[in-house]
Write a protein that holds these residues in place. Structure first.
Motif, PDB file in Angstrom:
ATOM      1  N   UNK A  15      -5.930  -3.698  -7.735  1.00  0.00           N
ATOM      2  CA  UNK A  15      -5.269  -4.964  -7.399  1.00  0.00           C
ATOM      3  C   UNK A  15      -5.497  -5.344  -5.936  1.00  0.00           C
ATOM      4  N   UNK A  16      -6.520  -4.754  -5.302  1.00  0.00           N
ATOM      5  CA  UNK A  16      -6.777  -4.999  -3.880  1.00  0.00           C
ATOM      6  C   UNK A  16      -6.965  -6.483  -3.584  1.00  0.00           C
ATOM      7  N   UNK A  17      -7.618  -7.208  -4.481  1.00  0.00           N
ATOM      8  CA  UNK A  17      -7.880  -8.626  -4.233  1.00  0.00           C
ATOM      9  C   UNK A  17      -6.628  -9.480  -4.356  1.00  0.00           C
ATOM     10  N   UNK A  18      -5.557  -8.906  -4.884  1.00  0.00           N
ATOM     11  CA  UNK A  18      -4.299  -9.644  -5.000  1.00  0.00           C
ATOM     12  C   UNK A  18      -3.355  -9.302  -3.851  1.00  0.00           C
ATOM     13  N   UNK A  19      -3.871  -8.510  -2.904  1.00  0.00           N
ATOM     14  CA  UNK A  19      -3.057  -8.040  -1.784  1.00  0.00           C
ATOM     15  C   UNK A  19      -3.706  -8.433  -0.464  1.00  0.00           C
ATOM     16  N   UNK A  37      -6.221 -15.717   1.341  1.00  0.00           N
ATOM     17  CA  UNK A  37      -6.675 -15.005   0.141  1.00  0.00           C
ATOM     18  C   UNK A  37      -5.731 -15.218  -1.045  1.00  0.00           C
ATOM     19  N   UNK A  38      -4.615 -15.925  -0.796  1.00  0.00           N
ATOM     20  CA  UNK A  38      -3.657 -16.180  -1.874  1.00  0.00           C
ATOM     21  C   UNK A  38      -3.016 -14.918  -2.420  1.00  0.00           C
ATOM     22  N   UNK A  39      -2.483 -14.049  -1.543  1.00  0.00           N
ATOM     23  CA  UNK A  39      -1.975 -12.759  -2.014  1.00  0.00           C
ATOM     24  C   UNK A  39      -0.675 -12.856  -2.796  1.00  0.00           C
ATOM     25  N   UNK A  40      -0.524 -11.960  -3.750  1.00  0.00           N
ATOM     26  CA  UNK A  40       0.756 -11.786  -4.426  1.00  0.00           C
ATOM     27  C   UNK A  40       1.598 -10.756  -3.671  1.00  0.00           C
ATOM     28  N   UNK A  41       0.905  -9.867  -2.960  1.00  0.00           N
ATOM     29  CA  UNK A  41       1.549  -8.812  -2.181  1.00  0.00           C
ATOM     30  C   UNK A  41       1.045  -8.893  -0.753  1.00  0.00           C
ATOM     31  N   UNK A  42       1.960  -8.925   0.206  1.00  0.00           N
ATOM     32  CA  UNK A  42       1.565  -8.994   1.608  1.00  0.00           C
ATOM     33  C   UNK A  42       2.182  -7.819   2.353  1.00  0.00           C
ATOM     34  N   UNK A  68       6.674  -9.017  -0.150  1.00  0.00           N
ATOM     35  CA  UNK A  68       6.347  -8.574   1.205  1.00  0.00           C
ATOM     36  C   UNK A  68       6.878  -7.165   1.427  1.00  0.00           C
ATOM     37  N   UNK A  69       6.034  -6.311   1.993  1.00  0.00           N
ATOM     38  CA  UNK A  69       6.464  -4.981   2.426  1.00  0.00           C
ATOM     39  C   UNK A  69       6.210  -4.919   3.928  1.00  0.00           C
ATOM     40  N   UNK A  70       7.275  -4.773   4.683  1.00  0.00           N
ATOM     41  CA  UNK A  70       7.275  -5.023   6.124  1.00  0.00           C
ATOM     42  C   UNK A  70       7.738  -3.772   6.856  1.00  0.00           C
ATOM     43  N   UNK A  71       6.891  -3.242   7.722  1.00  0.00           N
ATOM     44  CA  UNK A  71       7.246  -2.061   8.513  1.00  0.00           C
ATOM     45  C   UNK A  71       7.820  -2.489   9.859  1.00  0.00           C
ATOM     46  N   UNK A  72       8.942  -1.883  10.247  1.00  0.00           N
ATOM     47  CA  UNK A  72       9.519  -2.131  11.563  1.00  0.00           C
ATOM     48  C   UNK A  72      10.344  -0.916  11.975  1.00  0.00           C
TER      49      UNK A  72
END
Length: 207
Positions: free
Chosen positions: A65-69, A137-142, A173-177
């Motif tokens: 699914x790399x192209x969706x991310x 890229x129109x991601x479903x997952x960022x 979205x998966x966000x590191x902080x």
């Protein structure tokens, strides 16, 4: 993630993680420096393979699914060309129309800098351009790895506003902080890491 671990020699970086995430909203990965947050993000994206265990996105491996991310790193890396040309490069690589360039730049507040050399952008502007490239890229997952680190408050606000808008558009979205106040502002759920392990995972309100 099922019994996912990652080791380099005798050093365990990710230690037997079992985790299930929703495909909606914003998941924040929180923890001190060296906890394994960025490594975990790269594993979820498929850039780093686990030593053991498996990672699946809706039944598929990250590579499938790399192209969706898309991934936004802490330090922006831009092409030595104009702001708009940075976007055009991504769109052409994906064999997509470049008609969306103006709309993307407008969305990240860079429409008035389209013809400017990307190297002349401020730190916050450069990071917003990398987000625009990711969105092209129109991601479903960022995936976002500390995208606001060392940025001024106005730039932080602009990026957090973008995160809120993307969530409304249905982008996961998966966000590191390491900033707990930021996590409180943007997270739907929070995953707290320490020494390669997940110590806590739950709704932001409960955390």
């Amino acid at each position: 993630m099922r019994h996912v671990a990652l080791s380099f020699g005798n050093k365990t970086v990710i230690d037997d993680i079992n985790l299930e995430l929703s495909l909606v909203g914003c998941t924040v990965i929180l923890g001190p420096n060296g906890a394994g947050k960025s490594v975990l993000l790269r594993m979820l994206h498929g850039l780093v393979l686990p030593t053991s265990g498996r990672i699946l996105w809706a039944g598929q491996s990250p590579n499938q699914v790399m192209k969706r991310q898309a991934m936004v790193f802490q330090k922006p890396v831009l092409l030595r060309r104009s702001v708009e040309a940075n976007l055009r490069f991504v769109l052409k690589a994906r064999k997509q129309s470049c008609d969306a360039c103006g709309e993307l730049l407008e969305r990240v507040g860079l429409a008035d800098k389209a013809s400017l050399p990307a190297r002349l952008l401020s730190g916050g502007e450069a990071q917003r351009l990398t987000i625009a490239r990711a969105l092209a890229t129109g991601p479903e997952l960022l995936f976002m790895d500390e995208p606001t680190a060392s940025l001024d408050p106005a730039s932080v606000l602009a990026i957090e506003t973008l995160v809120a808008e993307l969530k409304k558009d249905g982008v996961k979205i998966i966000f590191v902080t390491h900033d707990i106040d930021q996590a409180k502002r943007i997270a739907d759920d929070i995953l707290f890491m320490h020494k390669g392990r997940i110590l806590e995972h739950g709704p932001a309100s409960a955390f």
